[in-house]
Design an enzyme around this catalytic site. Sequence first.
Site, PDB file in Angstrom:
ATOM      1  N   ASN A 118      -1.948  -3.331 -39.882  1.00 19.56           N
ATOM      2  CA  ASN A 118      -2.728  -3.605 -41.275  1.00 19.56           C
ATOM      3  C   ASN A 118      -1.967  -2.718 -42.506  1.00 19.56           C
ATOM      4  O   ASN A 118      -2.865  -2.514 -43.390  1.00 19.56           O
ATOM      5  CB  ASN A 118      -4.228  -3.296 -40.905  1.00 19.56           C
ATOM      6  CG  ASN A 118      -4.943  -4.557 -40.549  1.00 19.56           C
ATOM      7  OD1 ASN A 118      -4.116  -5.639 -40.187  1.00 19.56           O
ATOM      8  ND2 ASN A 118      -5.727  -4.221 -39.802  1.00 19.56           N
ATOM      9  N   HIS A 170     -13.662   0.237 -43.554  1.00 18.79           N
ATOM     10  CA  HIS A 170     -12.649  -0.753 -43.194  1.00 18.79           C
ATOM     11  C   HIS A 170     -12.916  -1.230 -41.854  1.00 18.79           C
ATOM     12  O   HIS A 170     -12.902  -2.497 -41.579  1.00 18.79           O
ATOM     13  CB  HIS A 170     -11.648  -0.120 -43.382  1.00 18.79           C
ATOM     14  CG  HIS A 170     -10.077  -1.193 -43.373  1.00 18.79           C
ATOM     15  ND1 HIS A 170      -9.668  -1.581 -42.278  1.00 18.79           N
ATOM     16  CD2 HIS A 170      -9.626  -1.731 -44.184  1.00 18.79           C
ATOM     17  CE1 HIS A 170      -8.717  -2.433 -42.461  1.00 18.79           C
ATOM     18  NE2 HIS A 170      -8.580  -2.475 -43.817  1.00 18.79           N
ATOM     19  N   ARG A 171     -12.743  -0.427 -40.951  1.00 19.83           N
ATOM     20  CA  ARG A 171     -13.047  -0.615 -39.554  1.00 19.83           C
ATOM     21  C   ARG A 171     -11.835  -1.499 -38.737  1.00 19.83           C
ATOM     22  O   ARG A 171     -12.254  -1.989 -37.608  1.00 19.83           O
ATOM     23  CB  ARG A 171     -14.491  -1.488 -39.322  1.00 19.83           C
ATOM     24  CG  ARG A 171     -15.580  -0.809 -39.795  1.00 19.83           C
ATOM     25  CD  ARG A 171     -16.795  -1.679 -39.018  1.00 19.83           C
ATOM     26  NE  ARG A 171     -16.601  -3.059 -39.162  1.00 19.83           N
ATOM     27  CZ  ARG A 171     -17.485  -3.948 -38.806  1.00 19.83           C
ATOM     28  NH1 ARG A 171     -18.525  -3.609 -38.059  1.00 19.83           N
ATOM     29  NH2 ARG A 171     -17.367  -5.375 -39.069  1.00 19.83           N
ATOM     30  N   ASP A 172     -10.812  -1.214 -39.251  1.00 15.37           N
ATOM     31  CA  ASP A 172      -9.610  -2.054 -38.836  1.00 15.37           C
ATOM     32  C   ASP A 172      -8.311  -1.503 -39.130  1.00 15.37           C
ATOM     33  O   ASP A 172      -7.447  -1.793 -39.393  1.00 15.37           O
ATOM     34  CB  ASP A 172      -9.490  -3.408 -39.106  1.00 15.37           C
ATOM     35  CG  ASP A 172      -8.688  -4.248 -37.822  1.00 15.37           C
ATOM     36  OD1 ASP A 172      -8.485  -3.841 -36.917  1.00 15.37           O
ATOM     37  OD2 ASP A 172      -8.437  -5.261 -38.261  1.00 15.37           O
ATOM     38  N   ILE A 173      -8.190   0.164 -39.239  1.00 16.57           N
ATOM     39  CA  ILE A 173      -7.042   0.790 -39.428  1.00 16.57           C
ATOM     40  C   ILE A 173      -6.130   0.875 -38.192  1.00 16.57           C
ATOM     41  O   ILE A 173      -6.431   1.369 -37.004  1.00 16.57           O
ATOM     42  CB  ILE A 173      -7.402   2.332 -39.644  1.00 16.57           C
ATOM     43  CG1 ILE A 173      -8.494   2.278 -41.015  1.00 16.57           C
ATOM     44  CG2 ILE A 173      -6.214   3.141 -40.432  1.00 16.57           C
ATOM     45  CD1 ILE A 173      -8.117   1.747 -42.199  1.00 16.57           C
TER      46      ILE A 173
END
Length: 244
Positions: free
Chosen positions: A93, A86-89
């Site tokens: 979000n 995912h790279r955007d926790i």
Amino acid sequence: PLGGTNGDKEVFLLYELCPGKLHNDTVPVLLKADGLGCVQVAIIQPDLISDEQGATGLPESEVLMIASHVVKGLLHMHLQQPPIAHRDIKPENILLGVDNKWKLCDFGSCTVETHTNINSEVRDSPFILSDSIYHVFRTAGPSRTRLNGNDSAVQAPEQIDLYSGFPIDEKVDIFALGCLIFTLLFFRSPFDPDLVLEHANARYTVPPHAKLSPGMTQLLARTLTQDPRQRISSADLWSQLDCL
């Protein structure tokens, strides 16, 4: 298939309307199909984390519930072949659905790319490394002492120090989830942006007033591990959360 060039495709997803969120910034405008047209619906709801709430944090039981919901989504992504990172926790979000389940959103940074042998050529090329990894490295590099950017606080050590030799894969999500759990517990990041080496070495300090259970202490330690090869997997994390 729409518009794109070189055979690219654009895919539009219609998300469910989520009435709650973890963070206090403005909820993005949602687009809802209406006949042949589209109407914009702006949603503003009370948030769970507010900058004015101090440093007391949420109860462990609530943090564990949120984490288990997020891990369920991550597990689905990480079990794909190849695994999807995912790279955007981050709190912004994570949204609360009408079914009272916390949902992972914003998949714009997802990738199936992995980097297991980062040499000097790769380190210096934004075209080989993904944009977010390259940005963090070039911002924080060996000559810098501060991480910049809104997402730097949840970057994994292997994304900050490309000389470490650590692989970069879906395990970055586990580290970011550890940062999320820490933030929910104490309403602050585990890492100071002015202390890059502390972050790169995954050295965090639990506030002295904290009274964490042994299970939560272990959960933080296993998610905020410097070496991704030793970091807990999403499958094992799901099992551990189920036992807490």
